[in-house]
Design an enzyme around this catalytic site. Sequence first.
Site, PDB file in Angstrom:
ATOM      1  N   ASP A   9      79.773 108.226   5.073  1.00  0.00           N
ATOM      2  CA  ASP A   9      79.231 109.579   5.002  1.00  0.00           C
ATOM      3  C   ASP A   9      77.969 109.576   4.137  1.00  0.00           C
ATOM      4  O   ASP A   9      77.992 109.107   2.994  1.00  0.00           O
ATOM      5  CB  ASP A   9      80.292 110.507   4.398  1.00  0.00           C
ATOM      6  CG  ASP A   9      79.939 111.973   4.519  1.00  0.00           C
ATOM      7  OD1 ASP A   9      79.112 112.321   5.375  1.00  0.00           O
ATOM      8  OD2 ASP A   9      80.509 112.777   3.755  1.00  0.00           O
TER       9      ASP A   9
ATOM     10  N   ASP B 274      71.686 108.671   6.406  1.00  0.00           N
ATOM     11  CA  ASP B 274      71.054 109.935   6.058  1.00  0.00           C
ATOM     12  C   ASP B 274      69.610 109.677   5.659  1.00  0.00           C
ATOM     13  O   ASP B 274      69.310 109.378   4.502  1.00  0.00           O
ATOM     14  CB  ASP B 274      71.820 110.611   4.917  1.00  0.00           C
ATOM     15  CG  ASP B 274      71.251 111.974   4.556  1.00  0.00           C
ATOM     16  OD1 ASP B 274      70.199 112.349   5.106  1.00  0.00           O
ATOM     17  OD2 ASP B 274      71.869 112.663   3.721  1.00  0.00           O
TER      18      ASP B 274
ATOM     19  N   GLY C  89      81.857 121.824   6.084  1.00  0.00           N
ATOM     20  CA  GLY C  89      82.799 122.666   6.827  1.00  0.00           C
ATOM     21  C   GLY C  89      83.678 123.548   5.972  1.00  0.00           C
ATOM     22  O   GLY C  89      84.290 124.490   6.464  1.00  0.00           O
TER      23      GLY C  89
ATOM     24  N   ASN D 289      85.782 118.264   3.123  1.00  0.00           N
ATOM     25  CA  ASN D 289      86.100 117.480   1.928  1.00  0.00           C
ATOM     26  C   ASN D 289      86.544 118.387   0.791  1.00  0.00           C
ATOM     27  O   ASN D 289      87.641 118.251   0.259  1.00  0.00           O
ATOM     28  CB  ASN D 289      84.881 116.644   1.505  1.00  0.00           C
ATOM     29  CG  ASN D 289      85.180 115.747   0.316  1.00  0.00           C
ATOM     30  OD1 ASN D 289      86.329 115.423   0.037  1.00  0.00           O
ATOM     31  ND2 ASN D 289      84.145 115.330  -0.396  1.00  0.00           N
ATOM     32  N   THR D 290      85.690 119.349   0.448  1.00  0.00           N
ATOM     33  CA  THR D 290      85.952 120.198  -0.719  1.00  0.00           C
ATOM     34  C   THR D 290      87.294 120.921  -0.626  1.00  0.00           C
ATOM     35  O   THR D 290      88.030 121.008  -1.617  1.00  0.00           O
ATOM     36  CB  THR D 290      84.815 121.218  -0.902  1.00  0.00           C
ATOM     37  OG1 THR D 290      83.576 120.518  -1.040  1.00  0.00           O
ATOM     38  CG2 THR D 290      85.047 122.080  -2.129  1.00  0.00           C
TER      39      THR D 290
END
Length: 287
Positions: free
Chosen positions: A84, A105, A209, A231-232
Site C-alpha cells: 500500500d 504511489d 474508505g 484501515n482506520t
Amino acid sequence: MLVSAKEMLDKAKAGHYAVGQFNINNLEWTKAILLTAEECKSPVILGVSEGAGKYMTGFKTVAAMVKAMDESLGITVPVALHLDHGTYDGTKACIEAGFTSVMFDGSSYNIDENVAKTKELVELAHKNGISIEAEVGAIGGEEDGVVGAGECADPDECKMVADLGVDMLAAGIGNIHGVYPDNWAGLSFETLDAIQQKTGSMPLVLHGGTGIPDDMIAKAIDLGVSKINVNTECQLVFAEETRKYIEAGKDKQGKGFDPRKLLAPGTEAIKAKVKEKMELFGSVGKA
C-alpha cells in the site's frame, strides 16, 4: 489462496461490486481478515504499508507469514498480498519478497516522472505475475508518513497512467486517509465520472474508505470503483474493544492478561467490521 489482484478486480468491475483491501498490522489482524473472508466467501486484499512492513520486521517476514497462515487455515478464497502506497524502492522490494500485488504511489512526482517510474514498475511486476496499482492525484490526510493534500486527479493524466497497463488506478477524488473532518466536502463524483469515461474498463481504487457514507460508497462503485481500502476503522474498533476489556478489569481476572485473551475482543471486532464492509461492498459470495 494467494493470487494477483487482477482477476478479482476485473470480475468486480464487470459485476459492479468492490473488493475490500484491509490493512494488516500483525498476526491478529491477518488471521481475523482471512477467516472473515473465508466465512463470507469473499475475495480479499491484505494491504501492507511500508511502515507496517517494517514493524513486522520486513516484507519477507510478512510474505512468509501470510503464505503460511493462508495454507494453515485452509483458506479457499482468492487473497492478494498488496503493498500500500509503495515508494519506488519499496515496490521493487515487495516484488522480490513474494507479494502478489503492489502499489506504486508516484503522486508526489510530476506527471512525466510518475509515468516513467510507473511504466518501469509495470513491466517488472507483470514479468513476475504480480498486479500493480498506480496513483494520480494525492489522497488527502496522512497514512504511515505518506501525506497528501487531497487534490482531485486530472482525468487526462489518469488516462496516461492507465494506458501504461496498470491493473488498477487510485485517483484522488476528495477522499482522505484517517477520520474525515466535520467540514469534509464529500467525494467529487463529477471527477470520478470523468476518470471512468477516460479509463474505461480499468478498475478504480478508493482510498480512505473509513467514514465515507454508505450511499457515497454505493455511488462510487456504480461509477467504476472496484477496490476500497479500509484501515482506520479496524484500528478504531480494535482499540475500543481492547480498552473496554482492560477498563472492566478482565485482564486481572484469572489469566486475563494472556495476550490470547487480552487481544481477543479487539480481534472479534475486526472480524465484525470486515464482514460489515464486505456486505456493503457487495463482495460476499463472489469468491
